[in-house]
Motif scaffolding. Structure first.
Motif, PDB file in Angstrom:
ATOM      1  N   UNK A   5      33.246  38.742  49.473  1.00 32.62           N
ATOM      2  CA  UNK A   5      33.462  39.478  48.220  1.00 32.62           C
ATOM      3  C   UNK A   5      32.201  39.469  47.363  1.00 32.62           C
ATOM      4  N   UNK A   6      31.440  38.368  47.461  1.00 37.02           N
ATOM      5  CA  UNK A   6      30.231  38.252  46.641  1.00 37.02           C
ATOM      6  C   UNK A   6      29.102  39.178  47.092  1.00 37.02           C
ATOM      7  N   UNK A   7      29.168  39.636  48.336  1.00 35.23           N
ATOM      8  CA  UNK A   7      28.181  40.607  48.806  1.00 35.23           C
ATOM      9  C   UNK A   7      28.390  41.926  48.057  1.00 35.23           C
ATOM     10  N   UNK A   8      27.338  42.761  47.948  1.00 37.69           N
ATOM     11  CA  UNK A   8      27.568  44.095  47.369  1.00 37.69           C
ATOM     12  C   UNK A   8      28.579  44.870  48.216  1.00 37.69           C
ATOM     13  N   UNK A   9      29.546  45.531  47.553  1.00 39.49           N
ATOM     14  CA  UNK A   9      30.589  46.245  48.297  1.00 39.49           C
ATOM     15  C   UNK A   9      30.059  47.582  48.793  1.00 39.49           C
ATOM     16  N   UNK A  10      30.392  47.936  50.061  1.00 43.36           N
ATOM     17  CA  UNK A  10      29.936  49.221  50.596  1.00 43.36           C
ATOM     18  C   UNK A  10      30.618  50.412  49.900  1.00 43.36           C
ATOM     19  N   UNK A  11      30.015  51.588  50.052  1.00 39.84           N
ATOM     20  CA  UNK A  11      30.492  52.778  49.336  1.00 39.84           C
ATOM     21  C   UNK A  11      31.930  53.133  49.669  1.00 39.84           C
ATOM     22  N   UNK A  14      34.414  50.936  47.679  1.00 37.22           N
ATOM     23  CA  UNK A  14      34.451  51.367  46.275  1.00 37.22           C
ATOM     24  C   UNK A  14      35.110  52.733  46.148  1.00 37.22           C
ATOM     25  N   UNK A  78      33.365  40.133  37.478  1.00 37.70           N
ATOM     26  CA  UNK A  78      32.503  40.404  38.633  1.00 37.70           C
ATOM     27  C   UNK A  78      31.127  39.773  38.462  1.00 37.70           C
ATOM     28  N   UNK A  82      31.764  36.540  40.642  1.00 43.22           N
ATOM     29  CA  UNK A  82      31.631  37.128  41.978  1.00 43.22           C
ATOM     30  C   UNK A  82      30.226  37.670  42.210  1.00 43.22           C
ATOM     31  N   UNK A  83      29.294  37.174  41.409  1.00 45.95           N
ATOM     32  CA  UNK A  83      27.947  37.732  41.427  1.00 45.95           C
ATOM     33  C   UNK A  83      27.232  37.464  42.750  1.00 45.95           C
ATOM     34  N   UNK A  84      26.471  38.450  43.191  1.00 44.01           N
ATOM     35  CA  UNK A  84      25.684  38.342  44.417  1.00 44.01           C
ATOM     36  C   UNK A  84      24.456  37.460  44.149  1.00 44.01           C
ATOM     37  N   UNK A  88      19.196  42.662  43.686  1.00 47.14           N
ATOM     38  CA  UNK A  88      19.640  43.990  44.088  1.00 47.14           C
ATOM     39  C   UNK A  88      18.644  44.620  45.070  1.00 47.14           C
ATOM     40  N   UNK A  89      19.190  45.289  46.096  1.00 41.36           N
ATOM     41  CA  UNK A  89      18.345  45.979  47.077  1.00 41.36           C
ATOM     42  C   UNK A  89      18.268  47.454  46.677  1.00 41.36           C
TER      43      UNK A  89
ATOM     44  N   UNK B  16      35.188  46.540  40.744  1.00 35.62           N
ATOM     45  CA  UNK B  16      34.650  47.451  41.758  1.00 35.62           C
ATOM     46  C   UNK B  16      33.340  48.095  41.291  1.00 35.62           C
ATOM     47  N   UNK B  18      31.198  46.907  39.280  1.00 33.53           N
ATOM     48  CA  UNK B  18      30.112  45.934  39.314  1.00 33.53           C
ATOM     49  C   UNK B  18      29.711  45.617  40.745  1.00 33.53           C
ATOM     50  N   UNK B  19      30.721  45.325  41.589  1.00 37.41           N
ATOM     51  CA  UNK B  19      30.408  44.862  42.946  1.00 37.41           C
ATOM     52  C   UNK B  19      29.803  45.962  43.822  1.00 37.41           C
ATOM     53  N   UNK B  21      27.881  48.126  42.576  1.00 38.13           N
ATOM     54  CA  UNK B  21      26.633  48.434  41.844  1.00 38.13           C
ATOM     55  C   UNK B  21      26.585  49.876  41.328  1.00 38.13           C
ATOM     56  N   UNK B  38      24.653  56.164  48.920  1.00 40.09           N
ATOM     57  CA  UNK B  38      25.657  55.295  48.295  1.00 40.09           C
ATOM     58  C   UNK B  38      26.576  56.004  47.281  1.00 40.09           C
ATOM     59  N   UNK B  42      30.511  57.030  47.483  1.00 37.60           N
ATOM     60  CA  UNK B  42      31.559  56.527  46.578  1.00 37.60           C
ATOM     61  C   UNK B  42      32.355  57.693  46.006  1.00 37.60           C
TER      62      UNK B  42
END
Lengths: 187, 136
Positions: A5-11, A14, A78, A82-84, A88-89, B16, B18-19, B21, B38, B42
């Motif tokens: 969950x802490x990883x950035x969530x994929x598109x 979301x 978050x 739940x911070x990464x 940020x990449x 969501x 935030x996570x 981004x 990305x 979304x």
């Protein structure tokens, strides 16, 4: 699980959650997903000033204020829990383009060299923080909605005026990014 | 108390934002520079999920949990969707935020965005003030 969950969530994760907000609000109380209306309700509640556009029973729409308060709390949760741990990449092409126009910080969700309190009184800060906000508030209300009300709710319910609005949002953003931003960032 | 459910939906939505981004100024720049899929992913996925959900709600004539019929009013076209849309687009690219992410950026600790939000509320107020004089 928490590590995942802490990883950035994929598109797609979301996108599914944001998309499900549409039926969730409809099924919970026949509410239409739209966030910029809350700005109008705040005007109606705090500074109606006898302007006809703000003379309505905003309390009937107060669900929307709970919704955006929830967004604020959710982002806080978050960010705090739940911070990464990694920075940020950002796409290398974007970093290169932004460096070329003068952005220097790339280690957070926002460029901190622009968005900070001490920059507020500079011309650059005025444009990015104050004028930008004004355009968001004025433009969304004039357009009758924002990314949520038009691009997501409007397109989901197949309304062509929302497609016109969404294209206009994109055109405005492209003009800003490719023509105006290089000038404004050096203010 | 009946509004608490919307608070909960908002919390899930905010996490969501935030996570994934979505609230990042850089993700918006990647989008407007066509350098990342990305944000398109979304929004595109959200629209597809939304279309399917609304079709199902209509097909099965679902009602809200309070028994209310679900009605989605038609949006009428006016010039504001173009002029206002362009103005919002300019603001979106410069602040890196549409109205939802403004709230989320504040929650994520970017306190100066509070000023952006106040300015957005003021922009809405000015629209209300001069509305009659604007082309629609």
């Amino acid at each position: 699980m928490l590590e995942l969950i802490k990883q950035p969530w994929p598109w797609y994760v979301a996108g599914i959650i944001v998309g499900l907000t549409v039926p969730a609000l409809l099924l919970l109380g026949n509410k239409k997903f739209g966030i910029s209306s809350t700005l109008r309700h705040m005007c109606a509640a705090c500074i109606p000033a006898k302007i006809p556009f703000f003379q309505y029973d905003w309390k009937k729409e107060s669900w929307n204020l709970f919704f955006v308060f929830g967004i604020t709390i959710g982002a806080f949760i978050g960010h705090t829990f739940l911070s990464n741990p990694e920075t940020i990449v950002i796409k290398p092409d974007t970093i290169e383009d932004l460096k070329a126009i003068g952005v220097t910080q790339f280690n957070d969700l926002m460029p901190k060299d622009i968005f900070n309190w001490s920059n507020l009184l500079s011309l650059q800060g005025f444009v990015f923080i104050i004028l930008g906000g004004f355009l968001v508030g004025f433009g969304t209300r004039y357009a009758g909605g924002c990314t949520s009300g038009h691009a997501i709710m409007g397109l989901s319910s197949l309304q062509w005026p929302s497609l016109v609005a969404t294209i206009s949002f994109m055109v405005g953003g492209l003009i800003m990014t490719h023509i105006l931003l290089p000038l404004l960032i050096n203010l | 108390m009946r509004n608490i459910k919307y608070l909960l939906v908002g919390i899930i939505f905010g996490i969501t934002f935030l996570k994934a981004e979505i609230i990042s100024w850089f993700r918006i720049q990647e989008m407007f520079r066509f350098q990342s899929f990305h944000m398109y992913g979304v929004i595109g996925t959200a629209v597809i999920v939304g279309i399917i959900s609304i079709q199902l709600i209509k097909r099965f004539k679902l009602k809200s949990i309070e028994g209310e019929a679900i009605v989605i009013p038609d949006k009428k076209f006016h010039k504001g969707q173009i002029i206002g849309g362009l103005l919002f687009g300019l603001g979106w690219a410069v602040t890196g935020a549409c109205p939802g992410p403004l709230f989320a950026q504040i929650g994520a600790g970017f306190s100066v965005v509070l000023i952006t939000l106040l300015s957005a509320i003021f922009g809405t107020w000015v629209y209300g003030l001069i509305r009659e004089k604007l082309p629609h």
